[in-house]
Structures are given as structure tokens and as C-alpha cells.
Design a protein around this motif. Structure first.
Motif, PDB file in Angstrom:
ATOM      1  N   GLU A 128     -37.453  12.485 -36.310  1.00  0.00           N
ATOM      2  CA  GLU A 128     -36.899  13.383 -37.325  1.00  0.00           C
ATOM      3  C   GLU A 128     -37.982  14.135 -38.092  1.00  0.00           C
ATOM      4  N   GLN A 129     -39.219  13.636 -38.080  1.00  0.00           N
ATOM      5  CA  GLN A 129     -40.303  14.249 -38.842  1.00  0.00           C
ATOM      6  C   GLN A 129     -41.362  14.906 -37.961  1.00  0.00           C
ATOM      7  N   THR A 148     -34.393  15.883 -29.262  1.00  0.00           N
ATOM      8  CA  THR A 148     -33.820  15.322 -30.488  1.00  0.00           C
ATOM      9  C   THR A 148     -32.702  14.350 -30.168  1.00  0.00           C
ATOM     10  N   THR A 152     -32.930  10.419 -30.939  1.00  0.00           N
ATOM     11  CA  THR A 152     -31.941   9.730 -31.764  1.00  0.00           C
ATOM     12  C   THR A 152     -31.408   8.488 -31.055  1.00  0.00           C
ATOM     13  N   VAL A 174     -35.183   8.555 -44.658  1.00  0.00           N
ATOM     14  CA  VAL A 174     -34.593   9.330 -43.550  1.00  0.00           C
ATOM     15  C   VAL A 174     -33.805   8.426 -42.613  1.00  0.00           C
ATOM     16  N   LYS A 178     -29.685   8.510 -42.130  1.00  0.00           N
ATOM     17  CA  LYS A 178     -29.136   9.006 -40.863  1.00  0.00           C
ATOM     18  C   LYS A 178     -28.458   7.914 -40.051  1.00  0.00           C
TER      19      LYS A 178
END
Length: 400
Positions: A128-129, A148, A152, A174, A178
């Protein structure tokens, strides 16, 4: 306690091998750990067990970078060794820079957890970063979406571990938000070695600007070389540039191409891979440490090393480096990422004002001392004990 650590380890050149070395070294010093199993990648030379209490360490070389059998070989090693706790030293390209082998390796913590083992993951970066374009993965928007999605899914697998430790507080927020999980904890990166005697005075000889790491994706040394060339036009004081490290796995041949391009530049040294026993010398000989980054992918081990050896730094004002400055007390002179003139100004500010350079260097040393690897290992042992009490009290209680 019998602890297993899954990590790359010197003389391996696989990512996070240096961190794995210092992690294992400091665990071996703890009385609570009576046996430590190093579940590591295969190397031709023997593993670098040159520290006190290394007799506690059993080496099990059972996996290879980019291997499709990593999950099977690590599982087999764990079954044979029967550790009380397994700690994984991970980032997303730990087991390979090819998609399938990398993914297979990252599901191992989940497999072992499902098999009934106590598992803790140290995750150095989170998808995510990560700026996928600047980090050298892909600039294609469609492919980025695929990355992505896969990232995930893999993160969900990693989060099946008992505890997932991350090195920056923002990562905790984060992941909790999420993935709706409560097993993510903050355990900072820590500083490898803290020399008791650090000299903040200028080293003898020409002033040296050091860049250290794996280069070619978001770490571009051309900007640094151009910046020093700009400084030389107005300042006749000798300044050298030292590029210490190797190519990123995603950009083979990068440093060689840079060396050829800048062959006409004086005072430019490419050291190649720096062995662990040479790291201290490289830092001590430098005047300041530069971070010619255009992006970041996690907590910076190089920043912690610079702090350990009492060095002032110049850093891009972005991402995780800025967070580390805020959270851990590091200081530095900031510049605009990718801008040679901005970097030149930042370097000049430190080189021309020695009082200021010393103040920044001393602040970084204090920040490094505050989070020594001894303290980081203590944090992990506390977490291991929590797992033991909660799940398998017979395994560890009384030992931790």
C-alpha cells in the motif's frame, strides 16, 4: 526457547541479509534463547557466524532465491527442527524477483500457522505504501492494478501469522484499517551496531559524500554525482563521491552504466558489494551520507546505520524517510527528490557549516542509540511470550 529465524544471511546477497545477520546475532546473546535455528538460503561459502554465542545457532540452508520449492523446503525444515517460535524477516521480494517464486515464499507463514506453529512476521514494507513505478516494478497502470490485487491477497496471507510486526507506525494504521486486523504491531527497525566511541569531527583527507545501498530503481546516483559537480563549480575544496553497494535486482547493470557514463568525473568511487566487516570503515571515512532517492519502500536501514556511526545526512523530503525523522528523532538536510541543484544546496549546507553538521550528526547518533538492536530483540521476545501464554503455555512459559 528454541527459536527459528527465516531469513537471508551473509554471505548471501539476497535482500535483508544484513538485517538477518544482526537480528540473529542479538538473539543469540539472550539467555532466554537456548537454541536458534537459522532457516536460510543456500550459499557456496559457509554462513558468517562470527559473533559471541554462535554455538547456539544451527544452520539449515534449505531454500534458494527464485525457487519454486521454497514453501516445501521451509516446511520440511520446520517439521524437522520443531521450533517453539518462527520469526520471518520479510519484504515482498525476499524469496524472488519473479512473481510466482516470490508469492510462494510469502505464503509460507500462513502455511506454518495452519500447521499449528507459532509464527511472527517482520514485514519491512507494505504494498500500500510502494510507488510501483519508481520502485522499478512497472509504470503500466493496468499492470499496477494487477500488482495491487496480488499484493492485497498476499498481505491477507501474511496477516494469518500470530503477529505481524512493521517498522513504521503509519503501516500499523494502514493495515489495521484496510484489513480489519488486530495482530499488527509496531517494532522499529533498530540500529545494528552502536559504537561506544564516535568521533563527530571531520575525517582526514577530502570530504566524502557517501551513498550506500542497492541502486537503479528509485535510488538514482546520477543526481548525486551531478549535484557534486555543481558544487565543484563554485567551491574548490576537494569533494569525493563514494557509491557503496550493488545494483537492485530489478536493474542489473545499472551501476556499470553509470560508471561508464561518468568515467570523466574525478573523485568518484564505486566500491561494489560491501562485506559486513567493511561497513563500519565505509561510514567512518565519509563526511556525510546522501539518499538520492525518488521514492521509498520502507524504513531505511542506511539511515539507522548513518546514525549509528554519527553521520549527518541529506534526504529527499518524501515518504517513509520523513516519517522516520518525525517518529524516531533523526535529523537531516532535505532536498527536492530528483533535483540536482536542490541536492547540491543541501550538501553544501552541511559541508560548509561544520557546527551544523556536527549537531545533525549528534542528533542522529542519539536517535540510533535510543533504538538499539538489543532493545528491538527485547520487543520481539515480549511478543513471543504473549503468543506462548495465549496459545501454547507449555512451550515457552518459564523460559521467556
Amino acid at each position: 526457547m528454541k527459536l527459528a529465524v527465516v531469513t537471508a544471511f551473509p554471505p548471501s546477497k539476497v535482500t535483508l541479509n544484513e538485517y538477518g545477520y544482526h537480528l540473529v546475532k542479538h538473539f543469540a546473546q539472550r539467555e532466554e534463547v537456548n537454541e536458534l535455528v537459522l532457516i536460510t538460503d543456500k550459499t557456496v561459502e559457509p554462513k558468517q557466524l562470527d559473533f559471541e554465542n554462535s554455538r547456539k545457532v544451527t544452520v539449515n540452508e534449505c531454500w534458494k532465491f527464485n525457487s519454486y520449492t521454497t514453501a516445501f523446503t521451509i516446511l520440511r525444515a520446520v517439521i524437522n527442527e520443531k521450533p517453539d517460535v518462527i520469526l520471518f524477516n520479510l519484504q515482498f521480494v525476499k524469496f524472488g524477483d519473479k512473481k510466482i517464486p516470490a508469492s510462494i515464499g510469502l505464503i509460507v507463514p500462513m502455511i506454518l500457522k495452519l500447521a499449528g506453529y507459532n509464527t511472527v512476521v517482520l514485514l519491512h514494507n507494505i504494498m500500500e505504501q510502494v510507488d510501483l513505478a519508481n520502485a522499478g516494478f512497472t509504470s503500466n497502470k493496468l499492470v499496477q492494478k494487477v500488482y495491487t490485487f496480488v499484493g492485497t491477497a498476499l498481505t491477507n496471507c501474511i496477516l494469518k501469522a500470530d503477529i505481524v510486526a512493521v517498522t513504521i507506525h503509519k503501516y500499523v494504521d494502514v493495515l489495521q484499517k484496510k484489513y480489519k486486523t488486530d495482530n499488527v504491531v509496531l517494532i522499529p527497525h533498530g540500529s545494528f551496531e552502536i559504537p561506544k566511541l564516535v568521533c563527530f569531527d571531520l575525517p582526514t583527507g577530502p570530504k566524502k559524500v557517501l551513498a550506500f545501498g542497492k541502486f537503479g530503481t528509485y535510488k538514482k546516483v546520477e543526481t548525486l554525482i551531478d549535484a557534486v559537480e555543481l558544487i565543484r563549480k563554485t567551491n574548490r575544496e576537494p569533494i569525493e563521491v563514494v557509491i557503496a553497494g550493488t545494483d537492485s535486482p530489478n536493474t542489473p547493470g545499472y551501476l556499470q552504466s553509470v560508471e561508464e557514463k561518468y568515467a570523466h568525473v574525478d573523485g568518484l568511487t564505486f566500491t561494489g558489494y560491501v562485506e559486513e566487516h567493511d561497513v563500519e570503515r565505509i561510514f567512518r571515512e565519509s563526511t556525510i551520507v546522501a539518499f538520492p532517492y525518488t521514492s521509498t519502500t520502507g524504513s531505511s536501514g542506511v539511515l539507522h546505520q548513518a546514525g549509528s556511526y554519527g553521520k549527518a545526512v541529506v534526504m529527499p523530503d518524501l515518504g517513509d524517510l520523513a516519517l522516520l525523522v518525525e517518529e524516531e528523532g533523526y535529523e537531516g538536510e532535505f532536498f527536492k527528490p530528483g533535483c540536482a541543484s536542490s541536492l547540491a544546496k543541501a550538501i553544501s549546507t552541511l559541508l560548509e557549516d561544520d557546527t551544523y553538521r556536527k549537531r545533525v550528526a549528534e542528533a542522529n547518533y542519539r536517535a540510533a542509540c535510543a533504538l538499539s538492536m538489543e532493545r528491538i530483540v527485547e520487543m520481539y521476545l515480549q511478543r513471543f511470550n504473549e503468543i506462548a501464554v495465549r496459545q501454547t503455555p507449555h512451550a515457552l512459559v518459564g523460559n521467556v
